[in-house]
Design a protein around this motif. Structure first.
Motif, PDB file in Angstrom:
ATOM      1  N   LYS A 113      13.718   6.534 -17.119  1.00 26.68           N
ATOM      2  CA  LYS A 113      13.766   5.732 -18.116  1.00 26.68           C
ATOM      3  C   LYS A 113      12.689   4.921 -18.079  1.00 26.68           C
ATOM      4  O   LYS A 113      13.370   3.697 -19.008  1.00 26.68           O
ATOM      5  N   ALA A 114      11.800   4.918 -17.701  1.00 27.32           N
ATOM      6  CA  ALA A 114      10.783   3.643 -17.464  1.00 27.32           C
ATOM      7  C   ALA A 114      10.176   3.629 -18.660  1.00 27.32           C
ATOM      8  O   ALA A 114       9.654   4.510 -19.605  1.00 27.32           O
ATOM      9  N   THR A 115       9.858   1.890 -18.674  1.00 33.43           N
ATOM     10  CA  THR A 115       9.142   2.492 -20.504  1.00 33.43           C
ATOM     11  C   THR A 115       7.391   2.442 -20.705  1.00 33.43           C
ATOM     12  O   THR A 115       7.194   2.638 -19.495  1.00 33.43           O
ATOM     13  N   PRO A 116       6.531   2.695 -21.451  1.00 38.63           N
ATOM     14  CA  PRO A 116       5.307   3.337 -21.520  1.00 38.63           C
ATOM     15  C   PRO A 116       5.196   1.851 -20.231  1.00 38.63           C
ATOM     16  O   PRO A 116       4.053   2.222 -20.070  1.00 38.63           O
ATOM     17  N   ALA A 117       5.406   0.982 -20.660  1.00 41.04           N
ATOM     18  CA  ALA A 117       4.191  -0.769 -20.065  1.00 41.04           C
ATOM     19  C   ALA A 117       4.588  -0.466 -19.011  1.00 41.04           C
ATOM     20  O   ALA A 117       3.886  -0.377 -17.678  1.00 41.04           O
ATOM     21  N   GLU A 118       5.854  -0.345 -18.330  1.00 44.14           N
ATOM     22  CA  GLU A 118       6.170   0.122 -16.851  1.00 44.14           C
ATOM     23  C   GLU A 118       5.090   1.079 -15.950  1.00 44.14           C
ATOM     24  O   GLU A 118       5.061   1.102 -14.416  1.00 44.14           O
ATOM     25  N   LYS A 119       5.458   2.541 -16.810  1.00 49.21           N
ATOM     26  CA  LYS A 119       5.014   3.859 -16.446  1.00 49.21           C
ATOM     27  C   LYS A 119       3.441   3.277 -16.380  1.00 49.21           C
ATOM     28  O   LYS A 119       2.680   3.551 -15.004  1.00 49.21           O
ATOM     29  N   LYS A 120       2.596   2.305 -17.395  1.00 49.24           N
ATOM     30  CA  LYS A 120       1.215   2.305 -17.243  1.00 49.24           C
ATOM     31  C   LYS A 120       0.495   1.201 -15.449  1.00 49.24           C
ATOM     32  O   LYS A 120       0.178   1.019 -14.446  1.00 49.24           O
ATOM     33  N   ALA A 121       1.860   0.745 -15.281  1.00 48.95           N
ATOM     34  CA  ALA A 121       2.043  -0.555 -14.357  1.00 48.95           C
ATOM     35  C   ALA A 121       1.992  -0.306 -12.696  1.00 48.95           C
ATOM     36  O   ALA A 121       1.173  -0.302 -11.995  1.00 48.95           O
ATOM     37  N   ILE A 122       2.808   1.079 -13.282  1.00 50.91           N
ATOM     38  CA  ILE A 122       3.541   1.908 -11.248  1.00 50.91           C
ATOM     39  C   ILE A 122       2.273   2.942 -11.414  1.00 50.91           C
ATOM     40  O   ILE A 122       1.376   2.881 -10.211  1.00 50.91           O
ATOM     41  N   GLU A 123       0.922   2.984 -12.505  1.00 47.47           N
ATOM     42  CA  GLU A 123       0.222   4.244 -12.853  1.00 47.47           C
ATOM     43  C   GLU A 123      -1.385   3.561 -11.774  1.00 47.47           C
ATOM     44  O   GLU A 123      -2.059   4.264 -11.072  1.00 47.47           O
TER      45      GLU A 123
ATOM     46  N   MET B 209       0.431  -1.225  -0.013  1.00 41.25           N
ATOM     47  CA  MET B 209      -0.057  -0.249  -0.136  1.00 41.25           C
ATOM     48  C   MET B 209       0.739   1.010   0.897  1.00 41.25           C
ATOM     49  O   MET B 209       0.358   1.910  -0.189  1.00 41.25           O
ATOM     50  N   LYS B 210       2.021   1.195  -0.629  1.00 37.56           N
ATOM     51  CA  LYS B 210       3.149   2.052  -0.567  1.00 37.56           C
ATOM     52  C   LYS B 210       3.267   2.818  -1.957  1.00 37.56           C
ATOM     53  O   LYS B 210       3.013   1.319  -2.936  1.00 37.56           O
ATOM     54  N   GLU B 211       2.967   4.102  -2.454  1.00 39.68           N
ATOM     55  CA  GLU B 211       2.617   4.606  -3.947  1.00 39.68           C
ATOM     56  C   GLU B 211       5.022   4.526  -4.303  1.00 39.68           C
ATOM     57  O   GLU B 211       5.447   4.464  -3.359  1.00 39.68           O
ATOM     58  N   LYS B 212       4.852   4.480  -5.437  1.00 43.58           N
ATOM     59  CA  LYS B 212       5.729   3.506  -6.147  1.00 43.58           C
ATOM     60  C   LYS B 212       5.822   4.867  -6.960  1.00 43.58           C
ATOM     61  O   LYS B 212       5.369   5.814  -7.712  1.00 43.58           O
ATOM     62  N   THR B 213       7.690   4.839  -7.378  1.00 42.37           N
ATOM     63  CA  THR B 213       8.158   6.788  -8.341  1.00 42.37           C
ATOM     64  C   THR B 213       8.279   6.018  -9.303  1.00 42.37           C
ATOM     65  O   THR B 213       8.686   4.594  -9.915  1.00 42.37           O
ATOM     66  N   ILE B 214       7.777   6.554 -10.949  1.00 41.67           N
ATOM     67  CA  ILE B 214       8.171   6.110 -11.508  1.00 41.67           C
ATOM     68  C   ILE B 214       9.401   6.942 -11.946  1.00 41.67           C
ATOM     69  O   ILE B 214       9.321   8.026 -12.509  1.00 41.67           O
ATOM     70  N   PRO B 215      10.477   6.208 -12.928  1.00 45.09           N
ATOM     71  CA  PRO B 215      11.341   5.888 -13.333  1.00 45.09           C
ATOM     72  C   PRO B 215      11.623   6.731 -14.522  1.00 45.09           C
ATOM     73  O   PRO B 215      10.781   6.902 -15.199  1.00 45.09           O
TER      74      PRO B 215
END
Length: 359
Positions: free
Chosen positions: A234-244, A226-232
């Motif tokens: 150099k994150a790929t679109p797929a990684e960014k979408k998963a973190i969001e 339940m802790k929010e993650k920071t989007i790197p």
């Protein structure tokens, strides 16, 4: 001379019939018909407008009557329209209810608990003085310690126990008197007392809600997922979408926890109970799925190991010493296709190994 005959008066002409006054134009008159309609259509349309005017007139009259009655009722209410006897009875019922609420207040149950505890202590002292369970039961059947003539009974007990029981009897009587005084005092100002208790209860409820929200936040902060993650960067679109998606789930979950902690209604408690049951179902299904997946992985691992062992045996079986004879010409060597399937390749290698061993 004969009198001249009377001439008949000239006949009076009938007055022309009075025409009905034309109704004043209204909103219905502003609805025109096309110019090329048939006469019957025009007559039907006029009949509809006449019926509508009659209906509107009836509704307008009823509305005015209701408005008049409402005005009268409002005037009666402002002027104390409730009959005096009904108003008096209502006040008596309110007072009676307030007094019942005062007597049922948990605050006064503390007196009852202390009386009960002291009474139990008296029974224990009687047993220490030699009284049997039958004697204790007889006292209870008579109506308790208040229904007993203690002078004769206490005279048979040791001095220490007798004095202890006498003091406890005084304590019980004092507690009952204090309770009666407190209740009577509260009844004198029942309305103010109930209002004060209601305000106190409201404050306690708000404090409990704030405490529940605080504990909910602490539990959420101590839960790893339940802790929010920071989007790197150099994150790929797929990684960014998963973190969001993860951060949205965390925000929605924290909001749900806060709402549940703030709402102590029966509906919310039922919803939380259903949520716990749903969680138990999901966990059970996940455990079963995990067990089945683990078994499938173990099975595939064994099959892969068996295939690997077979391939190793085939490779070892195909190796042999170099012959002294010169190498065969390229045209005599078996040619293999790159399109050959793995199964065909294994069969071919096994066959070549058998031929090599027989040679």
């Amino acid at each position: 001379e004969d009198p001249a005959p009377k001439e008949d008066p000239a006949p009076k002409e009938d007055p022309a019939p009075k025409e009905d006054p034309k109704p004043e134009p209204d909103e219905l008159d502003s609805v025109p018909l096309p110019t090329n309609v048939k006469p019957k259509t025009s007559e039907a349309f006029e009949a509809i407008k006449s019926a509508a005017r009659a209906k509107i007139g009836t509704l307008t009259k009823e509305t005015e009557e209701l408005r008049t009655r409402l005005t009268e009722l409002e005037a009666r209410t402002k002027d104390g329209g409730i009959p005096p006897e009904l108003k008096k009875e209502l006040e008596e019922l309110r007072t009676f209810r307030n007094r019942l609420d005062v007597e049922a207040d948990p605050k006064f149950k503390d007196f009852d608990e202390r009386v009960k505890s002291t009474t139990t202590s008296i029974y224990d002292k009687l047993k220490q003085g030699g009284a049997s369970d039958e004697v204790i039961k007889k006292i209870q059947d008579l109506g308790g310690i208040e229904a007993v003539e203690w002078d004769g009974l206490l005279s048979k007990l040791p001095t220490t126990i007798r004095r202890s029981i006498e003091q406890k009897l005084v304590d019980v009587e004092t507690l009952k008197e204090d309770r009666a005084k407190a209740v009577e005092e509260a009844k004198k100002h029942a309305s103010q007392y109930i209002a004060a208790r209601s305000e106190q209860t409201s404050k306690q409820r708000e404090a409990a809600r704030a405490e529940a929200i605080k504990h909910g936040e602490e539990l959420a902060n101590s839960t790893e997922w339940m802790k929010e993650k920071t989007i790197p960067a150099k994150a790929t679109p797929a990684e960014k979408k998963a973190i969001e998606a993860h951060n949205k789930l965390v925000a929605d979950s924290r909001l749900a926890i806060k709402e549940a902690a703030s709402d102590d209604s029966p509906q919310m408690r039922a919803a939380l109970g259903l949520g716990v049951a749903e969680l138990m179902r999901v966990r059970s299904e996940f455990a079963a799925h995990k067990e089945a997946s683990t078994a499938q992985v173990d099975k595939l691992t064994k099959e892969l190991k068996a295939a690997t062992d077979l391939l190793e045996r085939v490779k070892k079986g195909s190796t042999h010493r170099l012959r002294d004879t010169p190498a065969t010409a390229d045209e005599n060597r078996p040619k293999h296709s790159f399109q050959e399937s793995p199964g065909d390749a294994i069969d071919r290698l096994a066959k070549e190994a058998e031929q090599g061993q027989s040679a």
